[in-house]
Enzyme design. Structure first.
Site, PDB file in Angstrom:
ATOM      1  N   HIS A   1      43.770  34.503  29.011  1.00  0.00           N
ATOM      2  CA  HIS A   1      42.805  35.581  29.265  1.00  0.00           C
ATOM      3  C   HIS A   1      43.410  36.959  28.968  1.00  0.00           C
ATOM      4  O   HIS A   1      42.682  37.904  28.660  1.00  0.00           O
ATOM      5  CB  HIS A   1      42.296  35.516  30.703  1.00  0.00           C
ATOM      6  CG  HIS A   1      41.161  36.447  30.959  1.00  0.00           C
ATOM      7  ND1 HIS A   1      39.873  36.188  30.524  1.00  0.00           N
ATOM      8  CD2 HIS A   1      41.107  37.653  31.579  1.00  0.00           C
ATOM      9  CE1 HIS A   1      39.082  37.182  30.875  1.00  0.00           C
ATOM     10  NE2 HIS A   1      39.805  38.081  31.522  1.00  0.00           N
TER      11      HIS A   1
ATOM     12  N   TYR B   1      40.406  48.677  31.976  1.00  0.00           N
ATOM     13  CA  TYR B   1      41.342  49.156  30.967  1.00  0.00           C
ATOM     14  C   TYR B   1      41.810  50.580  31.212  1.00  0.00           C
ATOM     15  O   TYR B   1      42.205  51.275  30.288  1.00  0.00           O
ATOM     16  CB  TYR B   1      40.723  48.984  29.568  1.00  0.00           C
ATOM     17  CG  TYR B   1      40.450  47.535  29.320  1.00  0.00           C
ATOM     18  CD1 TYR B   1      41.493  46.652  29.105  1.00  0.00           C
ATOM     19  CD2 TYR B   1      39.166  47.017  29.387  1.00  0.00           C
ATOM     20  CE1 TYR B   1      41.265  45.297  28.931  1.00  0.00           C
ATOM     21  CE2 TYR B   1      38.927  45.667  29.221  1.00  0.00           C
ATOM     22  CZ  TYR B   1      39.990  44.815  28.995  1.00  0.00           C
ATOM     23  OH  TYR B   1      39.766  43.482  28.839  1.00  0.00           O
TER      24      TYR B   1
ATOM     25  N   HIS C   1      31.117  42.966  28.291  1.00  0.00           N
ATOM     26  CA  HIS C   1      30.978  43.422  29.679  1.00  0.00           C
ATOM     27  C   HIS C   1      29.565  43.942  29.905  1.00  0.00           C
ATOM     28  O   HIS C   1      28.981  44.571  29.021  1.00  0.00           O
ATOM     29  CB  HIS C   1      31.988  44.532  29.988  1.00  0.00           C
ATOM     30  CG  HIS C   1      33.391  44.045  30.047  1.00  0.00           C
ATOM     31  ND1 HIS C   1      34.458  44.862  29.777  1.00  0.00           N
ATOM     32  CD2 HIS C   1      33.917  42.834  30.343  1.00  0.00           C
ATOM     33  CE1 HIS C   1      35.574  44.181  29.905  1.00  0.00           C
ATOM     34  NE2 HIS C   1      35.272  42.940  30.245  1.00  0.00           N
TER      35      HIS C   1
END
Length: 187
Positions: free
Chosen positions: A115, A151, A141
């Site tokens: 992942h 992020y 997303h």
């Protein structure tokens, strides 16, 4: 792509001539039993552009897969899936993760989860010039906040680079460059 999205990718969803693929389904597990289902949100149902190097790699995979199919003859199952095992059957998502972990350990690389490659993809997209909205859409997303929250560390690294670039433009004592005339280049 998420692991289950790659496992569930169908041949009909891959357009190498057009340079894109469409994510519409995934293979996930319930009590280790593989289940094929639609992606979990409208944002997850997306088109991902493919660059020439990726298209070339996927075409090479198709050639290898065709060799497997020919070697299997009548035993080859027609799953309609793009990524299959050498016997033509669907990949179990956990087998993909286990194989990835094995290859990482064998390579001597630092531990990394499958992942985590999504995080690498986000970093590379940002480094390549994609804005956060483009990263959000590529990763599937459901909203920009998820991408931004996930992020933030990537954003801080880019901001640090920009901060250093801005600081480098400020003249320092003893530094004289052609055309520097005090603050902001004005006289």
């Amino acid at each position: 792509m998420r692991r289950g999205e790659a496992c569930g990718l169908r041949d009909e969803d891959v357009d190498l001539d057009g340079g894109h693929l469409t994510v519409v389904q995934q293979i996930t597990t319930v009590a280790y039993r593989p289940i094929t289902k639609n992606v979990k949100s409208d944002a997850g149902d997306r088109v991902i552009p493919l660059g020439p190097k990726t298209v070339a790699a996927l075409r090479a995979y198709q050639v290898r897969r065709e060799g497997w199919r020919q070697a299997s003859g009548d035993q080859w199952p027609d799953t309609g899936l793009f990524f299959v095992r050498p016997d033509g059957k669907a990949w179990h998502p956990q087998t993909v993760s286990d194989r990835f972990d094995y290859l990482i350990a064998k390579s001597g690389l630092p531990p990394v989860r499958l992942h985590d490659l999504r995080h690498c993809a986000a970093t590379y997209l940002r480094h390549g010039g994609a804005d956060m909205k483009e990263v959000q859409e590529t990763l599937g997303h459901s909203n920009l906040a998820i991408t931004s929250d996930t992020y933030t560390s990537v954003l801080l690294e880019f901001q640090r680079t920009y901060a250093d670039a801005a600081a480098d433009l400020i003249p320092r004592a003893g530094q004289h460059t052609a055309g520097s005339h005090g603050s902001c280049g004005t006289e």
